[in-house]
Design a protein around this motif. Structure first.
Motif, PDB file in Angstrom:
ATOM      1  N   TYR A   1      16.444  12.124   7.716  1.00 32.84           N
ATOM      2  CA  TYR A   1      16.941  11.210   6.683  1.00 32.84           C
ATOM      3  C   TYR A   1      16.264  11.503   5.360  1.00 32.84           C
ATOM      4  O   TYR A   1      15.048  11.723   5.305  1.00 32.84           O
ATOM      5  CB  TYR A   1      16.647   9.758   7.057  1.00 32.84           C
ATOM      6  CG  TYR A   1      17.307   9.302   8.329  1.00 32.84           C
ATOM      7  CD1 TYR A   1      18.672   9.012   8.377  1.00 32.84           C
ATOM      8  CD2 TYR A   1      16.580   9.172   9.508  1.00 32.84           C
ATOM      9  CE1 TYR A   1      19.282   8.592   9.534  1.00 32.84           C
ATOM     10  CE2 TYR A   1      17.187   8.745  10.687  1.00 32.84           C
ATOM     11  CZ  TYR A   1      18.529   8.463  10.675  1.00 32.84           C
ATOM     12  OH  TYR A   1      19.125   8.060  11.838  1.00 32.84           O
ATOM     13  N   PRO A   2      17.029  11.512   4.275  1.00 35.90           N
ATOM     14  CA  PRO A   2      16.370  11.635   2.954  1.00 35.90           C
ATOM     15  C   PRO A   2      15.600  10.343   2.665  1.00 35.90           C
ATOM     16  O   PRO A   2      16.071   9.254   3.004  1.00 35.90           O
ATOM     17  CB  PRO A   2      17.545  11.816   1.991  1.00 35.90           C
ATOM     18  CG  PRO A   2      18.717  11.200   2.688  1.00 35.90           C
ATOM     19  CD  PRO A   2      18.487  11.415   4.155  1.00 35.90           C
ATOM     20  N   ALA A   3      14.424  10.479   2.098  1.00 36.63           N
ATOM     21  CA  ALA A   3      13.610   9.297   1.810  1.00 36.63           C
ATOM     22  C   ALA A   3      13.070   9.380   0.387  1.00 36.63           C
ATOM     23  O   ALA A   3      12.587  10.422  -0.052  1.00 36.63           O
ATOM     24  CB  ALA A   3      12.460   9.204   2.811  1.00 36.63           C
ATOM     25  N   VAL A   4      13.205   8.276  -0.326  1.00 39.24           N
ATOM     26  CA  VAL A   4      12.756   8.212  -1.713  1.00 39.24           C
ATOM     27  C   VAL A   4      11.824   7.008  -1.863  1.00 39.24           C
ATOM     28  O   VAL A   4      12.142   5.915  -1.373  1.00 39.24           O
ATOM     29  CB  VAL A   4      13.961   8.056  -2.683  1.00 39.24           C
ATOM     30  CG1 VAL A   4      13.459   7.938  -4.105  1.00 39.24           C
ATOM     31  CG2 VAL A   4      14.898   9.235  -2.545  1.00 39.24           C
ATOM     32  N   ILE A   5      10.694   7.238  -2.496  1.00 35.46           N
ATOM     33  CA  ILE A   5       9.758   6.133  -2.758  1.00 35.46           C
ATOM     34  C   ILE A   5       9.915   5.739  -4.219  1.00 35.46           C
ATOM     35  O   ILE A   5       9.853   6.563  -5.108  1.00 35.46           O
ATOM     36  CB  ILE A   5       8.305   6.572  -2.479  1.00 35.46           C
ATOM     37  CG1 ILE A   5       8.137   6.921  -1.011  1.00 35.46           C
ATOM     38  CG2 ILE A   5       7.337   5.449  -2.897  1.00 35.46           C
ATOM     39  CD1 ILE A   5       6.770   7.464  -0.648  1.00 35.46           C
TER      40      ILE A   5
ATOM     41  N   ASP B   1       0.854  -1.184   0.000  1.00 35.43           N
ATOM     42  CA  ASP B   1       0.000   0.000   0.000  1.00 35.43           C
ATOM     43  C   ASP B   1       0.894   1.239   0.000  1.00 35.43           C
ATOM     44  O   ASP B   1       1.697   1.443   0.910  1.00 35.43           O
ATOM     45  CB  ASP B   1      -0.885  -0.020   1.249  1.00 35.43           C
ATOM     46  CG  ASP B   1      -1.926   1.091   1.239  1.00 35.43           C
ATOM     47  OD1 ASP B   1      -1.688   2.138   0.601  1.00 35.43           O
ATOM     48  OD2 ASP B   1      -2.967   0.916   1.904  1.00 35.43           O
ATOM     49  N   ARG B   2       0.736   2.096  -1.033  1.00 35.40           N
ATOM     50  CA  ARG B   2       1.596   3.281  -1.148  1.00 35.40           C
ATOM     51  C   ARG B   2       1.458   4.207   0.060  1.00 35.40           C
ATOM     52  O   ARG B   2       2.427   4.853   0.469  1.00 35.40           O
ATOM     53  CB  ARG B   2       1.254   4.043  -2.439  1.00 35.40           C
ATOM     54  CG  ARG B   2       2.175   5.252  -2.643  1.00 35.40           C
ATOM     55  CD  ARG B   2       1.869   6.020  -3.921  1.00 35.40           C
ATOM     56  NE  ARG B   2       2.701   7.217  -3.984  1.00 35.40           N
ATOM     57  CZ  ARG B   2       3.932   7.279  -4.484  1.00 35.40           C
ATOM     58  NH1 ARG B   2       4.469   6.177  -5.009  1.00 35.40           N
ATOM     59  NH2 ARG B   2       4.609   8.407  -4.504  1.00 35.40           N
ATOM     60  N   LYS B   3       0.254   4.261   0.653  1.00 31.64           N
ATOM     61  CA  LYS B   3       0.063   5.150   1.809  1.00 31.64           C
ATOM     62  C   LYS B   3       0.992   4.771   2.968  1.00 31.64           C
ATOM     63  O   LYS B   3       1.501   5.626   3.674  1.00 31.64           O
ATOM     64  CB  LYS B   3      -1.398   5.098   2.259  1.00 31.64           C
ATOM     65  CG  LYS B   3      -2.363   5.771   1.292  1.00 31.64           C
ATOM     66  CD  LYS B   3      -3.784   5.734   1.835  1.00 31.64           C
ATOM     67  CE  LYS B   3      -4.738   6.439   0.863  1.00 31.64           C
ATOM     68  NZ  LYS B   3      -6.140   6.403   1.350  1.00 31.64           N
ATOM     69  N   ASN B   4       1.199   3.484   3.144  1.00 38.60           N
ATOM     70  CA  ASN B   4       2.125   3.047   4.202  1.00 38.60           C
ATOM     71  C   ASN B   4       3.558   3.466   3.893  1.00 38.60           C
ATOM     72  O   ASN B   4       4.318   3.857   4.782  1.00 38.60           O
ATOM     73  CB  ASN B   4       2.059   1.527   4.368  1.00 38.60           C
ATOM     74  CG  ASN B   4       0.739   1.083   4.964  1.00 38.60           C
ATOM     75  OD1 ASN B   4       0.095   1.835   5.692  1.00 38.60           O
ATOM     76  ND2 ASN B   4       0.320  -0.129   4.638  1.00 38.60           N
TER      77      ASN B   4
ATOM     78  N   ALA C   1       8.072   7.337   4.860  1.00 35.55           N
ATOM     79  CA  ALA C   1       8.947   8.351   4.279  1.00 35.55           C
ATOM     80  C   ALA C   1       8.848   9.657   5.070  1.00 35.55           C
ATOM     81  O   ALA C   1       9.867  10.320   5.321  1.00 35.55           O
ATOM     82  CB  ALA C   1       8.576   8.584   2.810  1.00 35.55           C
ATOM     83  N   GLU C   2       7.659  10.028   5.486  1.00 37.72           N
ATOM     84  CA  GLU C   2       7.490  11.248   6.272  1.00 37.72           C
ATOM     85  C   GLU C   2       8.188  11.134   7.633  1.00 37.72           C
ATOM     86  O   GLU C   2       8.817  12.082   8.106  1.00 37.72           O
ATOM     87  CB  GLU C   2       5.997  11.537   6.466  1.00 37.72           C
ATOM     88  CG  GLU C   2       5.296  12.058   5.228  1.00 37.72           C
ATOM     89  CD  GLU C   2       5.929  13.340   4.709  1.00 37.72           C
ATOM     90  OE1 GLU C   2       6.222  14.243   5.528  1.00 37.72           O
ATOM     91  OE2 GLU C   2       6.162  13.419   3.492  1.00 37.72           O
TER      92      GLU C   2
END
Length: 233
Positions: free
Chosen positions: A228-232, A212-215, A220-221
């Motif tokens: 921390y940088p976060a990339v999906i 699930d993309r929402k998770n 990431a948030e």
């Protein structure tokens, strides 16, 4: 370079005290070997030799003569006691001795007793004087150590290899303190090598995988809030 002469008590046709399945000459060999190994691993600025490398038979005068001929700065003779007593004691010559000899006895006695007491309530039998040949005939500060009793309940310690190692290392620390030997520099952990551009390799660390993309967005948030940088992807 300081010169250290170790004397493994007894040897060869003279086993020393024998009881409880133990031989004094074997125990003194082990203690001195542990002492020499510890010095080599931790200190510099010295040479060391022992009166017998293996199981040789030597007279008391031969032991003293070796130390004198070499010009040793200290002489330490290691022994195990007998007579059904208990505890640890050290000896210097009961004639005229230098303040340096007394200082060597003091530092050795303290180091060794402290190491022994990590294993149990070891009796301190004190710093003593006696007319022992290896103390009388040597020309440098000389101390003889009596490391517990082979024929009493002390034998339980003498059968413990960790105890013998600790006692040997305490002998080494005492000599090093007396002589003021410099400690070896400890090697610094090697830094990881920077990746070469020519390697053409990438190493990824993935924090999570979700159906699930929402998770994924929620994680990431959280990472971004913590810096921390976060990339999906």
């Amino acid at each position: 370079m300081k010169k250290i002469k170790w004397d493994k008590g007894h040897g060869g046709s003279d086993p020393g005290a024998v009881a409880n399945g133990l031989q004094e000459k074997v125990l003194t060999h082990k203690i001195v070997e542990y002492a020499m190994d510890y010095l080599e691993a931790n200190y510099t600025g010295f040479e060391q030799r022992t009166t017998r490398a293996g199981d040789q038979t030597l007279t008391l005068s031969q032991r003293a003569d070796m130390a004198n001929a070499w010009g040793a700065d200290v002489f330490v003779s290691v022994h195990i006691n007998a007579g059904k007593g208990t505890g640890f004691e050290t000896y210097v010559y009961n004639g005229g001795v230098s303040s340096q000899t007394v200082a060597l006895q003091n530092v050795l006695h303290g180091e060794i007793l402290a190491a022994m007491r990590q294993f149990g309530n070891i009796t301190d039998r004190g710093k003593k004087r006696a007319n022992y040949a290896v103390l009388r005939e040597t020309k440098m500060p000389a101390v003889l150590t009596e490391n517990l009793f082979i024929d009493s309940n002390d034998a339980k310690y003498l059968k413990n290899e960790a105890f013998l190692k600790a006692v040997g290392e305490a002998h080494a620390r005492g000599v090093a303190k007396f002589l003021g030997l410099p400690k070896k520099d400890k090697p610094t952990p090697s830094q990881p090598q920077q990746q070469k551009a020519s390697d053409k390799k990438l190493y990824r660390v993935q924090v999570g995988a979700f159906g699930d993309r929402k998770n994924a967005e929620r994680l990431a948030e959280e990472l971004k809030k913590k810096g921390y940088p976060a990339v999906i992807i």
